[in-house]
Write an enzyme that holds these catalytic residues in place. Structure first.
Site, short mmCIF file in Angstrom:
data_model
loop_
_atom_site.label_atom_id
_atom_site.label_comp_id
_atom_site.label_asym_id
_atom_site.label_seq_id
_atom_site.Cartn_x
_atom_site.Cartn_y
_atom_site.Cartn_z
N ASP A 25 11.40 29.57 -2.77
CA ASP A 25 11.49 28.42 -3.68
C ASP A 25 10.98 27.16 -2.99
O ASP A 25 11.48 26.79 -1.94
CB ASP A 25 12.96 28.25 -4.10
N HIS A 55 8.25 30.91 -15.37
CA HIS A 55 8.83 29.64 -14.92
C HIS A 55 7.76 28.76 -14.28
O HIS A 55 7.66 27.56 -14.57
CB HIS A 55 9.95 29.94 -13.91
C1 HEM Z 1 8.52 26.80 -9.13
C2 HEM Z 1 13.02 28.56 -8.72
C3 HEM Z 1 14.67 25.09 -11.70
C4 HEM Z 1 10.30 23.01 -11.54
C5 HEM Z 1 9.59 27.60 -8.82
C6 HEM Z 1 9.50 28.82 -8.05
C7 HEM Z 1 10.76 29.30 -7.92
C8 HEM Z 1 11.65 28.41 -8.62
C9 HEM Z 1 11.20 30.54 -7.17
C10 HEM Z 1 8.19 29.45 -7.50
C11 HEM Z 1 7.86 28.99 -6.13
C12 HEM Z 1 7.59 27.52 -5.99
O1 HEM Z 1 6.48 27.04 -6.24
O2 HEM Z 1 8.52 26.82 -5.66
C13 HEM Z 1 13.85 27.76 -9.48
C14 HEM Z 1 15.27 27.99 -9.67
C15 HEM Z 1 15.73 27.01 -10.51
C16 HEM Z 1 14.60 26.18 -10.85
C17 HEM Z 1 16.06 29.12 -9.02
C18 HEM Z 1 17.10 26.79 -11.06
C19 HEM Z 1 17.91 27.74 -11.39
C20 HEM Z 1 13.62 24.25 -11.95
C21 HEM Z 1 13.69 23.08 -12.78
C22 HEM Z 1 12.44 22.49 -12.73
C23 HEM Z 1 11.61 23.30 -11.86
C24 HEM Z 1 14.94 22.61 -13.54
C25 HEM Z 1 11.93 21.23 -13.39
C26 HEM Z 1 12.63 20.38 -14.10
C27 HEM Z 1 9.46 23.85 -10.84
C28 HEM Z 1 8.07 23.54 -10.54
C29 HEM Z 1 7.54 24.64 -9.88
C30 HEM Z 1 8.64 25.60 -9.77
C31 HEM Z 1 7.34 22.24 -10.87
C32 HEM Z 1 6.11 24.81 -9.36
C33 HEM Z 1 5.18 25.22 -10.46
C34 HEM Z 1 3.75 25.41 -9.93
O3 HEM Z 1 3.46 26.47 -9.38
O4 HEM Z 1 2.98 24.46 -10.05
N1 HEM Z 1 10.90 27.38 -9.17
N2 HEM Z 1 13.49 26.66 -10.20
N3 HEM Z 1 12.35 24.36 -11.43
N4 HEM Z 1 9.77 25.09 -10.36
FE1 HEM Z 1 11.61 25.90 -10.34
#
Ligand code: HEM
Length: 322
Positions: free
Chosen positions: A156, A229
């Site tokens: 993440d 996501h």
């Molecule tokens: C990408 C987990 C909540 C925004 C990701 C990734 C994971 C992850 C594993 C892919 C790897 C990375 O690029 O970091 C989670 C978990 C969450 C959560 C476990 C809560 C349970 C959120 C929320 C937002 C968010 C609430 C925005 C309001 C993003 C963004 C990316 C991302 C902007 C990158 C997208 C890209 O590749 O450009 N998240 N996330 N995440 N997440 Fe989350």
């Protein structure tokens, strides 16, 4: 704030670009209505920098940092003359299946260090000095989990902006010159249903996240029937410009209580970017095709703050104390 060499900044306050750490505390408080409480809070915020040094200097390798974020209501009490353009309370979202609540919070302290004891010590002294002026609404101690994985087992933080892209994505610029260098901060405390997630086949988990689980490779899902996501959180404007945010999510939990969570924290130059991400996650794109991560993750809090730069914070609290 930009162009800073992280290695040379072992201890710091109000630095959004402080290094991602192995431990963090997320502390949200409200401030009592009395004028004396406001004066106390202003004094403590004015001394935040010194407190980071006081605790941080005891082990420079601990790289202690603290960012204070201020909610809209407290902002207006401290500094009624002007406020960052987009600052407003977290807007709750009601999707067809999942909802994001809005919860109270006047101040956020995002405390980061390589040492959990340093985060603890800083928080202890901070709360001691704030005393009865504040009420703790939420307190979460997060930890880095193996190779920066969340408790769902995925790495993440990979797509976070780096180098010059970091200030360009996370810090307010000329569009709101009076508040340039500050950052909008949104937090949400999520609890996971790990038992249900464990029953979900890995290929489906990967489809939901948009990356492979073991080696963290991005999955091209442009033609997939349902967006991942990662894709729901890819925000572009009409001209095709992409808008990133800086995330420093941390796992937390108590296995004995079956509590397994992710504390989401996002820093952004524009609040609308995070709001759009949340809309896409909860309402879906197209509407109905919501983020399936939410079938396994429930938000228990949702609060918005603005983290001013250190000089801005000093000016605000000095004016409030006059
Ligand atoms: C990408 C987990 C909540 C925004 C990701 C990734 C994971 C992850 C594993 C892919 C790897 C990375 O690029 O970091 C989670 C978990 C969450 C959560 C476990 C809560 C349970 C959120 C929320 C937002 C968010 C609430 C925005 C309001 C993003 C963004 C990316 C991302 C902007 C990158 C997208 C890209 O590749 O450009 N998240 N996330 N995440 N997440 Fe989350």
């Amino acid at each position: 704030m930009s162009g800073k060499n992280w290695d040379r900044v072992p201890i710091d306050a109000q630095s959004v670009d402080a290094p991602l750490s192995t431990a963090a505390v997320f502390l949200v408080v409200t401030v009592a209505r009395e004028q004396a409480a406001l004066a106390k809070v202003a004094a403590v915020l004015g001394g935040l920098d010194d407190l980071v040094k006081t605790v941080g200097f005891r082990d420079l390798g601990g790289r202690l940092s603290c960012i204070a974020g201020i909610g809209r209501d407290l902002w207006d009490r401290l500094h009624p003359d002007s406020r960052p353009k987009e600052l407003k309370p977290f807007a709750p979202i009601k999707g067809a299946v999942h909802a994001a609540p809005s919860t109270q919070g006047d101040l956020l302290f995002h405390i980061r260090s390589e040492r959990p004891d340093m985060c603890f010590e800083f928080e202890r002294i901070l709360l001691d000095s704030l005393g009865a002026a504040v009420t703790v609404i939420d307190e979460v101690s997060g930890f880095r989990y193996f190779d920066a994985r969340d408790l769902l087992g995925f790495v993440d933080g990979t797509a976070n902006p780096t180098g010059l892209d970091l200030p360009a994505s996370a810090l307010v610029g000329d569009e709101d010159a009076g508040f340039a260098g500050g950052s909008y901060v949104v937090v949400q405390k999520y609890l996971h249903d790990l038992a249900a997630w464990a029953k979900t086949p890995t290929h489906l988990q990967e489809e939901i996240i948009g990356r492979t689980k073991i080696d963290n490779i991005e999955i091209d899902d442009d033609d997939a029937p349902r967006k991942s996501h990662k894709s729901l959180n890819t925000i572009t404007d009409a001209d095709g410009n992409e808008y990133d945010i800086l995330r420093d999510n941390m796992p937390f939990g108590r296995p004995g209580k079956q509590e397994f969570g992710t504390y989401f924290i996002g820093y952004s130059r524009y609040l609308w970017v995070i709001e759009k991400m949340l809309q896409r996650m909860y309402i879906g794109d197209p509407p109905g095709a919501y983020d399936r991560l939410l079938d396994f993750s429930t938000p228990h809090t949702g609060t918005t703050f603005f983290a001013p730069t250190r000089p801005m914070l000093q000016a605000i609290v000095e004016a409030a104390q006059k």
